[in-house]
Design an enzyme around this catalytic site. Structure first.
Site, PDB file in Angstrom:
ATOM      1  CG  ASP A  43     -19.227  -1.925 -33.986  1.00 51.14           C
ATOM      2  OD1 ASP A  43     -18.881  -1.335 -34.794  1.00 51.14           O
ATOM      3  OD2 ASP A  43     -19.080  -2.319 -33.415  1.00 51.14           O
ATOM      4  CE1 TYR A  71     -17.248 -11.075 -34.126  1.00 52.85           C
ATOM      5  CE2 TYR A  71     -18.586 -12.455 -35.661  1.00 52.85           C
ATOM      6  CZ  TYR A  71     -18.004 -10.737 -35.254  1.00 52.85           C
ATOM      7  OH  TYR A  71     -17.446 -10.127 -36.941  1.00 52.85           O
ATOM      8  CG  ASP A  85     -21.747  -0.027 -28.227  1.00 50.08           C
ATOM      9  OD1 ASP A  85     -21.862   0.661 -27.599  1.00 50.08           O
ATOM     10  OD2 ASP A  85     -20.512  -0.323 -29.261  1.00 50.08           O
ATOM     11  NE  ARG A 177     -22.413  -2.818 -32.100  1.00 47.09           N
ATOM     12  CZ  ARG A 177     -23.247  -1.054 -32.219  1.00 47.09           C
ATOM     13  NH1 ARG A 177     -23.797  -0.432 -32.325  1.00 47.09           N
ATOM     14  NH2 ARG A 177     -23.390  -1.161 -33.978  1.00 47.09           N
TER      15      ARG A 177
END
Length: 227
Positions: A43, A71, A85, A177
């Site tokens: 993203d 991550y 987000d 997310r």
């Protein structure tokens, strides 16, 4: 540069607010070839490892995409957004001050293993031929089916409410997310993702990645040497 014989794989630390396609376009222009693609979207508000394949290496994109991802990042408890987000407006949900590290980790543990996950509405997946984020930005609701993903690790690495830091290892197709959304729902206080960095794809690591501008400068310097 002969595209039929040329092939290379680049590890890049994607800049904040750049789309993955922005990176591909920049490299395509520097390399002066059309056949360039990335192996797994990040993203715009995420940073970290992006694998970009050029020339004949583009045939291996699917194999890179299929590899395990890792991550790190930060979630904010007690609030949420429509995109989960910082892309959309922040909304208050509930006070998270009663939560401790143990209860937060226990909720994260319920989101590990083989799970079914509903992608976020603000995502690039297609339904009925359209990107779902296009409908979301027009205020339209699209029903998305849950998809099987594997979350091998969802570790809470730090708690400083309302912020919590995490480390996640997961399969292709996992939306961090959505994990933020689901964690907030399980805790009853809402949550959104405020920072995300992809640190690993398979055996490829962020510490071995190029800063994009440094790589572009190197490519341009090498092309000048070839002339």
């Amino acid at each position: 540069m002969e595209q039929q014989t040329y092939g290379e794989v680049f590890l890049i630390d994607k800049p904040y607010r750049w789309t993955s396609f922005d990176v591909v376009k920049k490299l395509r222009n520097a390399l002066k070839i059309k056949k360039v693609g990335h192996a797994g979207t990040l993203d715009p508000l995420a940073t970290g490892l992006l694998i970009v394949c050029a020339g004949k290496q583009t045939k291996n994109i699917d194999s890179y995409q299929a590899q395990e991802k890792e991550y790190t990042g930060t979630m904010v408890l007690g609030k949420t957004t429509a995109s989960f987000d910082l892309e959309r407006e922040i909304e208050h949900v509930a006070d998270p001050s009663h939560l401790g590290p143990e209860s937060i980790q226990a909720a994260a543990d319920t989101l590990t293993g083989d799970i079914l996950q509903v992608p976020p509405m603000h995502s690039a997946i297609r339904k009925d031929g359209k990107r779902v984020y296009e409908s979301a930005r027009k205020g339209k609701t699209v029903e998305l089916d849950p998809r099987p993903v594997r979350v091998s690790l969802f570790e809470i690495t730090g708690v400083e409410l309302p912020q919590i830091n995490f480390r996640i290892i997961c399969s292709k197709g996992t939306y961090i997310r959505s994990l933020a959304r689901d964690l907030g729902e399980k805790l009853g206080v809402g949550a959104y993702l405020s920072r995300l960095t992809r640190t690993r794809i398979g055996s490829y690591r962020l510490e071995d990645a190029w800063e994009l501008q440094d790589l572009i400068s190197k490519i341009k310097a090498e092309r000048n040497e070839d002339i």
